[in-house]
Motif scaffolding. Structure first.
Motif, PDB file in Angstrom:
ATOM      1  N   THR A 233       0.830  -1.199   0.000  1.00 46.31           N
ATOM      2  CA  THR A 233       0.000   0.000   0.000  1.00 46.31           C
ATOM      3  C   THR A 233       0.868   1.254   0.000  1.00 46.31           C
ATOM      4  N   SER A 234       0.211   2.384  -0.192  1.00 48.26           N
ATOM      5  CA  SER A 234       0.900   3.679  -0.182  1.00 48.26           C
ATOM      6  C   SER A 234      -0.128   4.747   0.160  1.00 48.26           C
ATOM      7  N   GLY A 235       0.362   5.929   0.457  1.00 51.24           N
ATOM      8  CA  GLY A 235      -0.548   7.019   0.770  1.00 51.24           C
ATOM      9  C   GLY A 235      -1.095   7.691  -0.480  1.00 51.24           C
ATOM     10  N   LYS A 236      -0.310   7.680  -1.546  1.00 55.22           N
ATOM     11  CA  LYS A 236      -0.690   8.340  -2.787  1.00 55.22           C
ATOM     12  C   LYS A 236      -0.206   7.532  -3.978  1.00 55.22           C
ATOM     13  N   GLY A 237      -0.742   7.839  -5.145  1.00 57.79           N
ATOM     14  CA  GLY A 237      -0.322   7.149  -6.344  1.00 57.79           C
ATOM     15  C   GLY A 237       1.001   7.679  -6.873  1.00 57.79           C
TER      16      GLY A 237
ATOM     17  N   GLY B 138      15.351  11.481   3.910  1.00 66.89           N
ATOM     18  CA  GLY B 138      14.772  11.549   5.246  1.00 66.89           C
ATOM     19  C   GLY B 138      13.315  11.172   5.354  1.00 66.89           C
ATOM     20  N   GLY B 139      12.588  11.173   4.253  1.00 61.56           N
ATOM     21  CA  GLY B 139      11.162  10.886   4.341  1.00 61.56           C
ATOM     22  C   GLY B 139      10.865   9.477   4.821  1.00 61.56           C
ATOM     23  N   ALA B 140      11.578   8.496   4.274  1.00 55.47           N
ATOM     24  CA  ALA B 140      11.321   7.109   4.663  1.00 55.47           C
ATOM     25  C   ALA B 140      11.710   6.864   6.118  1.00 55.47           C
ATOM     26  N   GLU B 141      12.831   7.459   6.531  1.00 52.80           N
ATOM     27  CA  GLU B 141      13.242   7.306   7.931  1.00 52.80           C
ATOM     28  C   GLU B 141      12.203   7.890   8.874  1.00 52.80           C
ATOM     29  N   LYS B 142      11.689   9.055   8.516  1.00 54.94           N
ATOM     30  CA  LYS B 142      10.668   9.703   9.350  1.00 54.94           C
ATOM     31  C   LYS B 142       9.411   8.829   9.429  1.00 54.94           C
ATOM     32  N   LEU B 143       9.023   8.260   8.276  1.00 55.10           N
ATOM     33  CA  LEU B 143       7.836   7.405   8.237  1.00 55.10           C
ATOM     34  C   LEU B 143       8.051   6.148   9.078  1.00 55.10           C
TER      35      LEU B 143
ATOM     36  N   GLY C 218      -0.215   3.684   6.819  1.00 54.26           N
ATOM     37  CA  GLY C 218       0.399   2.911   7.884  1.00 54.26           C
ATOM     38  C   GLY C 218      -0.404   2.939   9.170  1.00 54.26           C
ATOM     39  N   LEU C 219      -0.935   4.100   9.508  1.00 55.05           N
ATOM     40  CA  LEU C 219      -1.740   4.212  10.718  1.00 55.05           C
ATOM     41  C   LEU C 219      -3.033   3.404  10.592  1.00 55.05           C
ATOM     42  N   MET C 220      -3.596   3.365   9.371  1.00 57.72           N
ATOM     43  CA  MET C 220      -4.787   2.537   9.154  1.00 57.72           C
ATOM     44  C   MET C 220      -4.449   1.067   9.357  1.00 57.72           C
ATOM     45  N   ALA C 221      -3.290   0.632   8.869  1.00 56.47           N
ATOM     46  CA  ALA C 221      -2.867  -0.755   9.064  1.00 56.47           C
ATOM     47  C   ALA C 221      -2.789  -1.074  10.550  1.00 56.47           C
TER      48      ALA C 221
END
Length: 348
Positions: free
Chosen positions: A117-121, A297-302, A263-266
């Protein structure tokens, strides 16, 4: 001396290429006639115009000539409507419980479900799905892909699949590409026509993909979810509570911020998050220098926010096959990344 019994025993080892069951057990072999070393017989196909007719013919001829036949004459026909209905009922009984639940969803089925899954396309979710599936298949696993992105289906085009699933009555036989069984809404639309449905129809089709598809035996079913937290993601969480999830993002902070919702939905639906895959992580030039085109940094933050880890970082690259396919060669840099990811998944 060739006998009917000898011939049937030989043909017992030949499977229907789509159903993966013996053509003898499926009662496809009929009217065997033996005249010295000349054999004639009927092969009754599941449907008219079976796409793998030539494969069945070749397998039968080679098998019978290997036991001494000098000439093999095959007359092809197709099952009657009643025979197809009986076959469909038999296949469904293998796949579905008396209460209509897919047997693969039972706790002891042994099938592992991985939802991507992802947040956006546009972040490469489907690319991750197909290449992880192919990597698992290359490692000897029995793998399927359920393209649950009903509105934005792309798996058939990305894998350059031009054929349609064989339909036996109401049961679909998944298309196989790169050793992976695939079912997608893209197989059931006219060319690139849009799907304009609301929630109840989406739920119906996802259930159809699970119930009315002859998946046979699987080790893994990868589910390419639509981006975001809409109806399909909610229904899938309810239908497959044991699914584990991979969250795909790019290094861009905005992309990871949106991905955090998926991720929060999961987490809220009690799905285990296997980790974050960072796609388009960097571009490596001829000198081996890494250029971070979308920042860092985006992936680390996520991953920190979701209390998980980054399980793969995928650089920019074109698939090496000049075919338009999005499947990477096993020996390519990205192919190796997916091989390592698949190996990690096998130990989860």
């Amino acid at each position: 001396m060739l006998t009917n019994e000898h011939i049937l025993k030989t043909l017992q080892k030949i499977d229907d290429p789509e159903l993966h069951k013996s053509i003898v057990d499926l009662n496809m072999v009929r009217n065997i006639q033996v005249n010295d070393t000349h054999i004639s017989l009927d092969i009754v196909l599941t449907i008219q115009g079976c796409p793998l007719k030539a494969k069945i013919q070749q397998d039968v001829e080679e098998a019978l000539k290997a036991i001494g036949a000098s000439n093999v004459s095959i007359k092809f026909g197709s099952m009657t409507d009643e025979e197809r209905r009986n076959l469909t009922a038999s296949l469904k009984s293998e796949n579905v419980t008396d209460k209509g639940m897919p047997k693969m969803l039972l706790p002891d089925s042994g099938v592992k479900f991985i939802a991507v899954t992802s947040g956006k396309g546009g972040v490469g979710k489907s690319t991750v799905t197909i290449n992880l599936a192919v990597a698992l298949a290359r490692l000897g696993k029995r793998v399927g892909i359920l393209d649950a992105d009903i509105y934005g289906f792309s798996i058939p085009a990305m894998m350059k699949i031009h054929q349609k699933p064989t339909m036996i009555d109401q049961t679909a036989i998944p298309v196989v590409s790169h050793g992976v069984k695939i079912i997608s809404m893209g197989f059931f639309t006219n060319e690139n026509q849009p799907v304009m449905w609301r929630g109840p129809m989406l739920n119906k089709w996802i259930r159809n993909f699970l119930v009315n598809t002859h998946w046979d035996e699987l080790d893994y079913l990868l589910i390419d979810l639509p981006p975001g937290t809409g109806d399909v993601a909610i229904d899938m969480a309810a239908m497959i509570p044991q699914a584990q999830e991979i969250i795909v993002t790019t290094p861009h902070l905005a992309a990871s911020h949106v991905a955090s919702r998926a991720g929060l939905m999961a987490q809220q639906t009690n799905h285990t998050i296997l980790g974050v895959v960072e796609n388009m992580a960097y571009f490596e030039n001829a000198n081996g220098e890494k250029n971070y085109l979308f920042g860092q940094g985006g992936a680390e933050k996520l991953a920190d926010e979701l209390k998980t880890s980054i399980i793969a970082q995928i650089p920019f690259a074109q698939p090496e096959e000049n075919t338009g396919s999005s499947v990477y060669d096993e020996d390519s840099i990205i192919g190796e990344v997916f091989t390592h990811l698949a190996e990690d998944m096998m130990y989860q």
